[in-house]
Design a protein around this motif. Structure first.
Motif, PDB file in Angstrom:
ATOM      1  N   SER A  46      -4.972  -0.017 -37.337  1.00 46.35           N
ATOM      2  CA  SER A  46      -4.764  -0.447 -35.838  1.00 46.35           C
ATOM      3  C   SER A  46      -4.659   0.803 -35.084  1.00 46.35           C
ATOM      4  O   SER A  46      -4.991   0.804 -33.976  1.00 46.35           O
ATOM      5  CB  SER A  46      -3.364  -1.111 -35.891  1.00 46.35           C
ATOM      6  N   ALA A  47      -4.043   1.914 -35.590  1.00 45.12           N
ATOM      7  CA  ALA A  47      -4.030   2.984 -34.601  1.00 45.12           C
ATOM      8  C   ALA A  47      -5.146   4.193 -35.085  1.00 45.12           C
ATOM      9  O   ALA A  47      -4.921   5.440 -34.555  1.00 45.12           O
ATOM     10  CB  ALA A  47      -2.559   3.837 -34.996  1.00 45.12           C
ATOM     11  N   LEU A 102     -18.682   3.367 -42.971  1.00 51.25           N
ATOM     12  CA  LEU A 102     -19.318   4.449 -42.090  1.00 51.25           C
ATOM     13  C   LEU A 102     -20.382   3.459 -41.242  1.00 51.25           C
ATOM     14  O   LEU A 102     -20.608   3.684 -40.193  1.00 51.25           O
ATOM     15  CB  LEU A 102     -20.629   5.250 -42.897  1.00 51.25           C
ATOM     16  N   LYS A 103     -20.559   1.901 -41.573  1.00 53.08           N
ATOM     17  CA  LYS A 103     -21.324   1.202 -40.750  1.00 53.08           C
ATOM     18  C   LYS A 103     -20.306   0.648 -39.366  1.00 53.08           C
ATOM     19  O   LYS A 103     -20.900   0.459 -38.685  1.00 53.08           O
ATOM     20  CB  LYS A 103     -21.788  -0.151 -41.459  1.00 53.08           C
ATOM     21  N   ILE A 104     -19.004   0.569 -39.938  1.00 51.15           N
ATOM     22  CA  ILE A 104     -18.183   0.029 -39.032  1.00 51.15           C
ATOM     23  C   ILE A 104     -18.124   1.337 -37.755  1.00 51.15           C
ATOM     24  O   ILE A 104     -18.118   0.886 -36.559  1.00 51.15           O
ATOM     25  CB  ILE A 104     -16.662  -0.070 -39.532  1.00 51.15           C
ATOM     26  N   PHE A 105     -18.039   2.471 -38.280  1.00 48.51           N
ATOM     27  CA  PHE A 105     -18.025   3.328 -37.186  1.00 48.51           C
ATOM     28  C   PHE A 105     -18.987   3.403 -36.456  1.00 48.51           C
ATOM     29  O   PHE A 105     -19.147   3.436 -35.205  1.00 48.51           O
ATOM     30  CB  PHE A 105     -18.036   4.989 -38.017  1.00 48.51           C
ATOM     31  N   ALA A 106     -20.584   3.399 -37.153  1.00 45.06           N
ATOM     32  CA  ALA A 106     -21.663   3.287 -36.412  1.00 45.06           C
ATOM     33  C   ALA A 106     -21.802   2.252 -35.221  1.00 45.06           C
ATOM     34  O   ALA A 106     -22.386   2.239 -34.263  1.00 45.06           O
ATOM     35  CB  ALA A 106     -22.940   3.427 -37.328  1.00 45.06           C
ATOM     36  N   SER A 107     -21.496   1.053 -35.526  1.00 44.81           N
ATOM     37  CA  SER A 107     -21.550  -0.374 -34.981  1.00 44.81           C
ATOM     38  C   SER A 107     -20.453  -0.432 -33.958  1.00 44.81           C
ATOM     39  O   SER A 107     -20.726  -1.265 -33.157  1.00 44.81           O
ATOM     40  CB  SER A 107     -21.972  -1.310 -36.076  1.00 44.81           C
ATOM     41  N   SER A 108     -19.341   0.130 -33.927  1.00 48.66           N
ATOM     42  CA  SER A 108     -18.305  -0.236 -33.214  1.00 48.66           C
ATOM     43  C   SER A 108     -17.362   0.760 -32.483  1.00 48.66           C
ATOM     44  O   SER A 108     -16.507   0.434 -31.718  1.00 48.66           O
ATOM     45  CB  SER A 108     -17.063  -1.107 -34.234  1.00 48.66           C
ATOM     46  N   ASP A 114     -12.566   1.314 -30.258  1.00 45.24           N
ATOM     47  CA  ASP A 114     -13.234   0.341 -30.645  1.00 45.24           C
ATOM     48  C   ASP A 114     -13.828  -0.508 -29.640  1.00 45.24           C
ATOM     49  O   ASP A 114     -13.167  -1.064 -28.914  1.00 45.24           O
ATOM     50  CB  ASP A 114     -12.297  -0.706 -31.401  1.00 45.24           C
ATOM     51  N   GLN A 115     -15.150  -0.343 -29.489  1.00 48.64           N
ATOM     52  CA  GLN A 115     -15.962  -1.000 -28.370  1.00 48.64           C
ATOM     53  C   GLN A 115     -16.254  -2.431 -29.023  1.00 48.64           C
ATOM     54  O   GLN A 115     -17.347  -2.843 -28.244  1.00 48.64           O
ATOM     55  CB  GLN A 115     -17.106  -0.065 -28.365  1.00 48.64           C
ATOM     56  N   SER A 116     -16.399  -2.739 -30.058  1.00 48.14           N
ATOM     57  CA  SER A 116     -16.975  -4.215 -30.694  1.00 48.14           C
ATOM     58  C   SER A 116     -16.015  -5.288 -30.238  1.00 48.14           C
ATOM     59  O   SER A 116     -16.318  -6.316 -30.492  1.00 48.14           O
ATOM     60  CB  SER A 116     -16.876  -3.794 -32.260  1.00 48.14           C
ATOM     61  N   TYR A 149     -11.186  -3.719 -35.083  1.00 46.16           N
ATOM     62  CA  TYR A 149     -10.984  -2.578 -36.072  1.00 46.16           C
ATOM     63  C   TYR A 149      -9.831  -1.605 -35.736  1.00 46.16           C
ATOM     64  O   TYR A 149      -9.300  -1.019 -36.580  1.00 46.16           O
ATOM     65  CB  TYR A 149     -12.188  -1.926 -36.274  1.00 46.16           C
ATOM     66  N   SER A 150      -9.575  -1.457 -34.543  1.00 49.08           N
ATOM     67  CA  SER A 150      -8.384  -0.534 -34.071  1.00 49.08           C
ATOM     68  C   SER A 150      -7.907  -1.353 -32.711  1.00 49.08           C
ATOM     69  O   SER A 150      -8.627  -1.929 -32.101  1.00 49.08           O
ATOM     70  CB  SER A 150      -8.955   0.841 -33.721  1.00 49.08           C
TER      71      SER A 150
END
Length: 763
Positions: free
Chosen positions: A593-594, A620-626, A638-640, A644-645
């Motif tokens: 969350s943080a 790593l896919k979460i990083f790239a996609s979100s 988190d832009q998704s 995720y955060s």
């Protein structure tokens, strides 16, 4: 011939001239990883990035204008933080206030002024704008990463090609097509001062550029040239010149930025005068030659299009942001915010995580030359660091401000990290990695070991002895646990500081022995023995003795001993594996969350080190996609919208990008355990994966291919000779030059200079 076809022609020509064993069709192979849009990005932080480590540009659309935001690595306001002086500017004074529970005095003296002061800070250059609305609708905009060139096309048939030359301080643009000859550029200067009387009383926000107090710069324009001169703080001045000329099918021009901070032989006006005489087309071959050699260093292929594309975009940004003769990659490198504000966190050099993570991928991807700029900068600013160490810590040896300016001077901020007691020890990790990957003995003797020795002297003098004879720091911290409160200081040495300290002494002894300095090695080993073991409980690595990680936090500083410092490794046995597994499970338990984007990148590296391919790939896919914008820039939040955060803001910084690249590399090749692992963390459903030109510690160049679950091929070359150690995790059918290996054993061979061997496995 139009400009982009000419670029392709030169790319093909260059790729054909490369050594046969390394030849690749660079343009074709990298096409899937280009940035392609049916529009021009409409915000600066989504712009198409160009750069060469010294100057940079972002290409985007500002309302109905095509805009190029121009930047230079030396654009800095270097005024001194006046509060960093006086009798209280001492580590000992901070400890005294902490012990007396009067820590508010420290916050008011050191933390508050950083937030109030607009500078020192990175500052932006200016922008070029073209009134392109009459060219019709944009049909495409593209960043071609093979040629480091942006091309934009309009419905009228008009095109723009633009690039920043790879190793010259010059940017180029070419507009071709109907009705483009009158599209001369317009210089848009930053608003440092409002000239309109009616607007002078407007309120000024805390991060407004006007707080810097500069007079508005001067713009001088002639029919084919614009010169912008901007005075800054205390005599600092920068100049931007753009020059153009008509061609048979449009216009072409160039721009440059220079400052009086360094002794430039030529100013921007002279640079552009010489460049325009050479011409756009004549400038292309040397630019493309640099990028062709860069891309030919290393490559990878994995069966996940998101991970693969992101890696290539990170490689591109690294090539655009780093050079051997420029300062390190700062928070935004050569892409400072073009929004009328100071850049996030003043665009500075954060050494409590950000610069370090930015260079993680450079070693395995075989770009030691570009990473060397980081280490060169540290030595260049050695006198500044010595003064800082003697003044604030009252010791000999060397420490480095955790938050610093272009010239290495301290900037302040949350002092647990801005004046962190083990910053130079963490930075020593990069000296060690450069030595281990390059095996450059001159570097070892002249730079790496001298740095470690200075760090070891400093840590020896700053430490205290406890009643049981063990050493400790007077007070210790763990970035950025408990933010900047009194609780952020610990009476016992944190695992973060302890990992840095134990690493510094362990490797100082190792390097001393490598140089035949046995007495010095024994001294460092004796001091190391006086430091305690890590604080560990059922959750794994704790923050500090008595405090486990019990809530979500963006920094994983407490587990530095696992990664990146490799003091606790998977191959160390059951106890080490339990610590690693419990630590990662606790990160999962407290949740994300943080977290920010780099937290996911770092976790991907950790999971790869734990040989968890599925976990690493997912993270790593979460990083790239979100956590990245469409142009691949990491923006922390988190832009998704997938939760995720809890952080969903978007301040752009680069460290998460480059840590991602390192994580994918860790899945394919590891060499931190004194032996090499091939494909150590590959998801079970990845039947195929490969890499070419990767570098392992010991200066072994490796290309390997996993064809399916039953077949692996690898070629290992030793440019400098040395003992190769590689583990066989595959089975009894694994062979080296035809010699069968035993599964689980480490194969060892003393290799001669430029000797190669082949490893094969086929059931």
């Amino acid at each position: 011939m139009k400009s982009l076809p000419l670029l392709i022609f030169y790319l093909l020509l260059i790729s054909c001239s490369l050594p046969e064993k390394e030849t690749i069709n660079i343009h074709k192979d990298l096409q899937p990883y280009n940035l392609n849009f049916s529009y021009i990005p409409t915000t600066w932080d989504e712009g198409l990035p160009l750069g060469n480590g010294e100057i940079g540009a972002l290409v985007w659309q500002n309302q109905d204008k095509l805009r190029m935001s121009l930047d230079h690595v030396d654009l800095w306001d270097l005024r001194k933080m006046e509060n960093l002086d006086g009798e209280e500017y001492k580590f000992s004074w901070v400890k005294e206030q902490w012990e007396k529970d009067e820590y508010k005095k420290v916050q008011e003296l050191f933390d508050v002024p950083y937030n109030r002061a607009p500078a020192p800070s990175k500052i932006r250059g200016a922008a070029l704008e073209f009134a392109t609305e009459k060219l019709g609708k944009v049909t495409s905009s593209r960043l071609d990463i093979a040629s480091a060139t942006v091309k934009i096309e309009w419905s009228s048939g008009a095109t723009l090609s633009t690039f920043v030359h790879a190793d010259r301080p010059i940017g180029w643009f070419k507009l071709e097509g109907k009705d483009v000859k009158d599209l001369i550029p317009n210089m848009i200067a930053p608003t440092y001062n409002l000239e309109s009387e009616s607007k002078k009383d407007q309120p000024i926000a805390r991060n407004d550029l006007r707080r810097l107090g500069y007079p508005q710069g001067t713009i001088m324009q002639s029919p084919s040239e614009i010169v912008y001169i901007q005075p800054g703080w205390d005599g600092f001045e920068y100049q931007i010149t753009v020059r153009w000329e008509n061609t048979s099918n449009g216009i072409e021009g160039c721009w440059s930025i220079t400052t009086n901070l360094t002794n430039n032989e030529k100013d921007a006006k002279k640079i552009t005068t010489e460049a325009i005489a050479e011409g756009f087309d004549a400038s292309i071959p040397s630019h493309l030659d640099w990028w062709a050699k860069y891309w030919n260093k290393s490559s990878l292929q994995v069966p996940d299009s998101i991970l693969q594309k992101q890696w290539y975009l990170e490689q591109y940004k690294f090539g655009a942001a780093a050079r051997e003769n420029t300062p390190p990659i700062s928070l935004q490198a050569v892409w400072t915010a073009d929004n009328g504000k100071l850049p996030p966190w003043k665009g500075d050099f954060h050494h409590d995580l950000n610069t370090q993570l930015s260079y993680w991928p450079s070693y395995t991807s075989n770009h030691l030359d570009l990473a060397k700029g980081y280490l060169n900068w540290l030595w260049e600013n050695y006198p500044t660091f010595k003064t800082y160490t003697e003044t604030y810590f009252e010791t000999n040896g060397i420490n480095v401000p955790g938050v610093g300016t272009l010239t290495g001077a301290p900037m302040g901020g949350w002092i647990q990290y801005a004046f962190g007691p083990t910053v130079s020890a963490w930075l020593s990790h990069h000296f060690y990695l450069h030595w281990r990957y390059s095996m450059d003995r001159e570097f070892l003797k002249e730079e790496a070991y001298p740095w470690f020795k200075e760090v070891a002297i400093y840590l020896d003098e700053i430490s205290e002895k406890t009643e049981d004879g063990k050493r400790k720091l007077p007070i210790s911290a763990s970035p950025e646990m408990h933010n900047n409160s009194r609780r952020a200081w610990f009476g016992e040495t944190t695992n973060f500081d302890l990992a840095n300290i134990r690493f510094a002494y362990t490797k100082a002894a190792e390097l001393a022995r490598e140089l035949g300095l046995d007495n010095e090695a024994k001294k460092w080993e004796a001091i190391l023995a006086e430091w305690p073991d890590y604080a560990i409980d059922e959750t794994g690595m704790m923050v500090a003795p008595g405090e486990a990680l019990n809530s979500s936090h963006r920094h994983f500083s407490h587990l530095m001993a696992i990664h990146p410092l490799s003091m606790i490794n998977w191959s160390d046995g059951d106890k080490a594996q339990t610590i690693i597994k419990n630590t990662l499970e606790n990160l999962k338990t407290v949740g994300s969350s943080a977290w920010v984007g780099y937290s996911f990148s770092w976790l991907g590296n950790l999971q790869a080190r734990a040989l968890d391919g599925e976990g690493a790939a997912e993270t790593l896919k979460i990083f790239a996609s979100s956590f990245c914008l469409p142009n691949s820039f990491h923006v922390n939040g988190d832009q998704s919208g997938k939760g995720y955060s809890n952080l969903n803001y978007r301040p752009f910084t680069l460290e998460g990008n480059f840590a991602f690249a390192a994580g994918l590399q860790e899945m394919l090749l590891q060499s931190h355990e004194d032996f090499i692992r091939l494909f150590p963390a590959i998801p079970k459903d990845w039947e195929k994966a490969s890499f070419n030109g990767f570098l392992a510690q010991g200066n072994f160049e490796i290309s390997a291919e996993k064809i399916n679950h039953d077949e692996i091929q690898a070629v290992i070359n030793s440019p400098k000779g040395g003992t190769l150690k590689i583990i066989n995790p595959f089975g009894e059918d694994c062979k080296v030059n035809g010699q069968a290996l035993t599964k689980g054993n480490v194969f060892s061979k003393a290799m001669k200079v430029n000797e190669s061997l082949e490893l094969t496995f086929k059931k």
